[in-house]
Design a protein around this motif. Structure first.
Motif, PDB file in Angstrom:
ATOM      1  N   GLN A   1      -3.583 -54.585 -51.547  1.00 43.33           N
ATOM      2  CA  GLN A   1      -3.465 -55.012 -52.942  1.00 43.33           C
ATOM      3  C   GLN A   1      -2.442 -54.169 -53.693  1.00 43.33           C
ATOM      4  OE1 GLN A   1      -4.454 -57.502 -54.571  1.00 43.33           O
ATOM      5  NE2 GLN A   1      -4.172 -56.923 -56.702  1.00 43.33           N
ATOM      6  N   GLY A   2      -2.460 -52.846 -53.467  1.00 44.23           N
ATOM      7  CA  GLY A   2      -1.547 -51.975 -54.197  1.00 44.23           C
ATOM      8  C   GLY A   2      -1.964 -51.847 -55.652  1.00 44.23           C
TER       9      GLY A   2
ATOM     10  N   ILE B   1       2.384 -54.127 -55.133  1.00 39.80           N
ATOM     11  CA  ILE B   1       2.137 -53.646 -53.777  1.00 39.80           C
ATOM     12  C   ILE B   1       2.871 -52.333 -53.506  1.00 39.80           C
ATOM     13  CG2 ILE B   1       4.035 -54.874 -52.623  1.00 39.80           C
ATOM     14  CD1 ILE B   1       2.025 -55.598 -50.402  1.00 39.80           C
TER      15      ILE B   1
ATOM     16  N   TRP C   1       2.505 -60.003 -57.051  1.00 42.34           N
ATOM     17  CA  TRP C   1       1.958 -59.009 -56.131  1.00 42.34           C
ATOM     18  C   TRP C   1       3.049 -58.051 -55.654  1.00 42.34           C
ATOM     19  CZ3 TRP C   1      -1.830 -61.090 -51.829  1.00 42.34           C
ATOM     20  CH2 TRP C   1      -2.570 -60.034 -51.304  1.00 42.34           C
TER      21      TRP C   1
ATOM     22  N   PHE D   1       2.724 -59.462 -45.476  1.00 48.38           N
ATOM     23  CA  PHE D   1       2.819 -59.937 -46.854  1.00 48.38           C
ATOM     24  C   PHE D   1       3.941 -60.958 -47.009  1.00 48.38           C
ATOM     25  CE2 PHE D   1       4.639 -59.612 -51.137  1.00 48.38           C
ATOM     26  CZ  PHE D   1       3.531 -59.972 -51.885  1.00 48.38           C
TER      27      PHE D   1
ATOM     28  N   SER E   1      -3.455 -58.391 -46.665  1.00 52.18           N
ATOM     29  CA  SER E   1      -2.391 -57.567 -47.239  1.00 52.18           C
ATOM     30  C   SER E   1      -2.963 -56.547 -48.213  1.00 52.18           C
ATOM     31  CB  SER E   1      -1.370 -58.455 -47.967  1.00 52.18           C
ATOM     32  OG  SER E   1      -0.692 -59.294 -47.055  1.00 52.18           O
TER      33      SER E   1
END
Length: 468
Positions: free
Chosen positions: A222-223, A152, A148, A32, A220
């Motif tokens: 997303q969370g 995340i 993000w 990320f 990566s």
């Protein structure tokens, strides 16, 4: 919503608020954070070379170059805000936005160094259009990427680790841009500073950045950032009101703006100092690269320091370092390269701390505002913060242009002793004043050590309790 392990863990945690937050793996953190290398290929090139390119290659008057850059930077901030508003209202998958915007951004970037076949107002207008196009697309990538980091993970340790890794990738990009730009120009055109050379360098940076951004966007996690995907979008006026009442956000952004003005006036002066004071332009690009190396060396130290003393204390330590370094250089500068390099190395160490702390604390202000105001504002927070940062940078660039005009600077000409003295003082006065003002703002910031962890724990249990 993505079906990755981090997202599934967040869903499970929503069902059981007492479940501890899962930590991101180091490979996930690295993947990320590598997006900052891509973003900084664009950011460092436009920040370190574009103003110099306007005056030395396009032969624009410094005040005209400063106004063009300021207009582009202010629009950059507006674009950041509009992107933040849009992303906040739509609750989109940030990775998908980045993946779609990465290619047009890569195509637009080399146009910053395009020379329009016009004169006068039309010439300036085309330069502005190129600025607006690039900066609009950059906002469409950078704001979702920055926001993000609040989604995340809700763990401050993850966020601080990501912020530190982003700084390392960003400073590495600064080294690459500093060392490669004029060398690429020389390889393709035979001159260190040429239109063709700068455009080719920009095109190469775009290729690397585009590929990396697409990789980050697709791979990566997303969370969920706690509750963002499970709650309706906040009405815009409520979102702005929440930010205005968020003391942690306001004081952090104020401190950032003070430092942004100081660092911009310093960085814009480096090439002029080495070109006209030391009379060694190559040493100037080497100094810019050294600043990038300094950031890479200092960031791990600041990360360790934050673990022991907290983010606010790290910021205040950096203020002491920046003021001491600037003061020492002001009274000892003799035109020696090593003294200037030592000063810039020290200053970059302080600036690395400011950037690291800002990006580590900014996601935490989301939960602080949610706890105290009852409203969670993610992308809008990052959009407004970016707007304020870009306005500060644009204003500082314009101030630099007018300051150089005021001291009598003339492009590509022998400078008088008064101009030489003025360049020196611009380099040291701005950092001293900016650092001191930022310290006052940071002292007022309410996010002490462990405050955020207690806030997150309280929010998981359904609301605020005695967290203050």
């Amino acid at each position: 919503m993505r079906n990755d392990p981090a997202s599934r863990a967040n869903v499970a945690r929503m069902a059981d608020p007492d479940m501890p937050a899962p930590h991101l793996s180091w490979p996930a953190r690295l993947r990320f954070a590598s997006g900052d290398f891509a973003c900084n290929l664009y950011w460092q090139s436009s920040g370190l070379f574009l103003f110099f390119y306007y005056t030395e290659v396009l032969h624009l008057a410094p005040q005209v170059a400063g106004v063009i850059y300021m207009a582009g930077s202010v629009w950059d901030g507006v674009a950041d805000l509009l992107t933040g508003i849009w992303a906040e209202q739509q609750r989109r998958d940030y990775g998908r936005i980045i993946a779609y915007a990465a290619v047009p951004l890569g195509l637009a970037f080399p146009l910053l160094y395009f020379v329009p076949p016009f004169h006068g107002v039309a010439f300036v207008a085309v330069l502005l259009i190129a600025q607006f196009a690039f900066r609009s697309l950059y906002a469409l990538v950078n704001i979702p990427y920055a926001a993000w980091s609040a989604r995340i993970s809700t763990d401050s340790r993850d966020r601080a680790a990501i912020a530190g890794l982003r700084m390392l990738f960003g400073t590495t990009a600064a080294v690459v841009v500093s060392l490669a730009t004029e060398r690429i120009s020389r390889a393709v055109s035979g001159a260190d500073t040429s239109v063709t050379g700068f455009m080719c360098a920009a095109a190469l940076f775009s290729l690397v950045a585009t590929a990396l951004l697409i990789h980050v966007a697709r791979r990566s996690p997303q969370g969920e950032g706690g509750r963002s995907s499970f709650t309706p979008a906040t009405p815009l006026r409520h979102g702005f009101a929440a930010l205005a009442a968020n003391r942690a956000f306001v004081t952090l952004c104020t401190a950032m703006m003070c430092v942004a003005i100081a660092s911009t006036m310093l960085s814009r002066s480096v090439l002029y100092y080495f070109t006209y004071v030391i009379r060694d332009e190559v040493a100037g690009t080497t100094a810019l690269a050294l600043m990038g190396v300094a950031g890479s060396l200092f960031v791990p130290l600041w990360m360790l320091a934050r673990h022991r003393i907290g983010s606010r204390a790290v910021w205040l330590c950096a203020v002491v370092l920046g003021v001491a370094g600037s003061t020492a250089f002001a009274f000892t500068d003799s035109g020696a390269i090593w003294r200037a390099d030592l000063f810039l190395f020290t200053m970059q160490g302080a600036l690395a701390a400011f950037s690291f702390v800002f990006w580590a604390m900014l996601p935490d202000t989301v939960e602080y505002g949610e706890y105290h105001g009852g409203v969670r504002v993610e992308a809008l927070s990052f959009g407004v913060a970016a707007l304020l940062q870009k306005v500060a940078i644009g204003a500082a660039t314009a101030m630099t242009g007018f300051a150089y005009a005021a001291i009598g600077y003339a492009p590509q000409a022998a400078q008088s002793p008064g101009v030489i003295s003025g360049i020196r003082w611009i380099m040291v006065a701005a950092p001293i004043l900016g650092c001191l003002l930022s310290a006052l703002a940071m002292i007022a910031n309410p996010l002490r050590r462990e405050t955020h962890a207690r806030i997150v724990a309280s929010l998981r249990r359904g609301g605020p309790n005695a967290v203050r």
